[in-house]
Design an enzyme around this catalytic site. Structure first.
Site, PDB file in Angstrom:
ATOM      1  N   ASN A  21      40.136  45.590  30.375  1.00 47.78           N
ATOM      2  CA  ASN A  21      41.136  44.782  30.770  1.00 47.78           C
ATOM      3  C   ASN A  21      41.170  43.383  30.379  1.00 47.78           C
ATOM      4  O   ASN A  21      42.202  42.703  29.992  1.00 47.78           O
ATOM      5  CB  ASN A  21      41.364  44.705  32.359  1.00 47.78           C
ATOM      6  CG  ASN A  21      41.274  46.211  32.814  1.00 47.78           C
ATOM      7  OD1 ASN A  21      42.571  46.802  32.334  1.00 47.78           O
ATOM      8  ND2 ASN A  21      40.583  46.686  33.620  1.00 47.78           N
ATOM      9  N   HIS A  81      31.343  38.872  26.157  1.00 48.91           N
ATOM     10  CA  HIS A  81      32.592  38.686  25.254  1.00 48.91           C
ATOM     11  C   HIS A  81      32.626  37.486  24.263  1.00 48.91           C
ATOM     12  O   HIS A  81      32.745  36.424  24.730  1.00 48.91           O
ATOM     13  CB  HIS A  81      33.973  38.929  26.342  1.00 48.91           C
ATOM     14  CG  HIS A  81      33.834  40.035  27.161  1.00 48.91           C
ATOM     15  ND1 HIS A  81      34.062  41.305  27.036  1.00 48.91           N
ATOM     16  CD2 HIS A  81      33.679  39.906  28.724  1.00 48.91           C
ATOM     17  CE1 HIS A  81      33.847  41.877  28.195  1.00 48.91           C
ATOM     18  NE2 HIS A  81      33.848  41.222  29.139  1.00 48.91           N
ATOM     19  N   ALA A  95      37.434  38.483  33.539  1.00 53.12           N
ATOM     20  CA  ALA A  95      35.997  38.125  32.985  1.00 53.12           C
ATOM     21  C   ALA A  95      36.020  37.289  31.552  1.00 53.12           C
ATOM     22  O   ALA A  95      35.271  37.213  30.933  1.00 53.12           O
ATOM     23  CB  ALA A  95      35.196  39.321  32.734  1.00 53.12           C
TER      24      ALA A  95
END
Length: 274
Positions: A195, A225, A127
């Site tokens: 992760n 993020h 991601a």
């Protein structure tokens, strides 16, 4: 214009776990991906899996048996089962593709195991974005790498760090920073959520030097993020907003697509990116 590269070989893929990411990966392979074939899957509920993958005639195997019929095994299991599939896959000299990348930090001996048996660990981008740039600057001097993750509270619910520190994220009216520190400690505290941070740290300066903030943010509806990097060769920042998977808010829809892209890179004669 995007050039489509012709695959030069067929690779058989095993998928361990059919959750939000694993189910999407398996379905995509079953629908047809040039050079790739869904060889086997591992699930707890075979009847449910057959209903989710109509037309799949391959075997349903235990996680530690996928390597027997597959060239590469994609791990999409709960963190506690990580080693169950990783160790036998690498001992057999296969390619192990983990989605629970954070578990590598706690099972670092698997890297030596892969080397000893001719196996390989390939962590997909997942991601996040900018791995090529991070890997490139890491060849020089990197002064700092910082990542800030913002998720809807539901996407962080039940994380061990929150439970251990009695942090209540129910009914938040404003963003709340729930963690600040190294990726190593953060990955242990949020094993189902970070992760991407672990993968970033492995691509760059390591889990102890990569700094992390985690926010439970009721004002966002996407997993966000942001990365900031300061190095002798470049300074850059990046932000990605991922749409959560319908069945699991902890996992972004892009995660499964990243796995497919990583698998394609293993069979295509043309690879773009470092």
């Amino acid at each position: 214009m995007r050039e489509r590269a012709m695959a030069v070989r067929m690779m058989t893929v095993g998928v361990a776990g059919l959750g939000a990411a694993g189910g999407a990966v398996a379905a995509r392979l079953l629908a047809g991906a040039e050079g790739l074939r869904l060889g086997a899957v591992s699930v707890r509920d075979e009847a449910r899996a057959r209903a989710a993958l109509p037309g799949f005639e391959g075997p349903f195997l235990a996680p530690d048996a996928l390597h027997a019929v597959c060239d590469v095994v994609v791990e999409c299991l709960p963190p506690a089962l990580f080693r169950t599939v990783a160790e036998p896959t690498l001992k057999a000299g296969r390619i192990f593709m983990p989605l629970s990348v954070g578990q590598l930090l706690a099972h670092w001996d698997l890297v030596a195991l892969a080397e000893a048996h001719g196996g390989r660990i390939v962590a997909p981008t997942g991601a996040l974005l900018g791995f090529d740039a991070v890997r490139a600057v890491a060849e020089g001097e990197v002064r700092s790498v910082t990542m800030v993750t913002r998720k809807p509270p539901a996407g962080l619910a039940g994380a061990p760090w929150l439970v251990r520190n009695a942090i209540d994220i129910d009914n938040l009216a404003a963003p709340l920073r729930v963690y600040q520190g190294s990726v190593r400690e953060g990955a242990l505290g949020f094993p189902a959520n970070l992760n991407v941070a672990a993968a970033l740290s492995l691509a760059g300066v390591g889990p102890d030097r990569t700094l992390l903030e985690v926010w439970a943010d009721p004002t966002v509806d996407r997993n966000t993020h942001s990365i900031s990097v300061e190095a002798d060769s470049a300074r850059f920042s990046m932000t990605i907003e991922n749409v959560p998977s319908p069945g699991n808010p902890r996992t972004g829809r892009i995660t499964a697509l990243s796995v497919i892209a990583a698998l394609r890179s293993l069979v295509s004669p043309l690879r773009v990116g470092s």
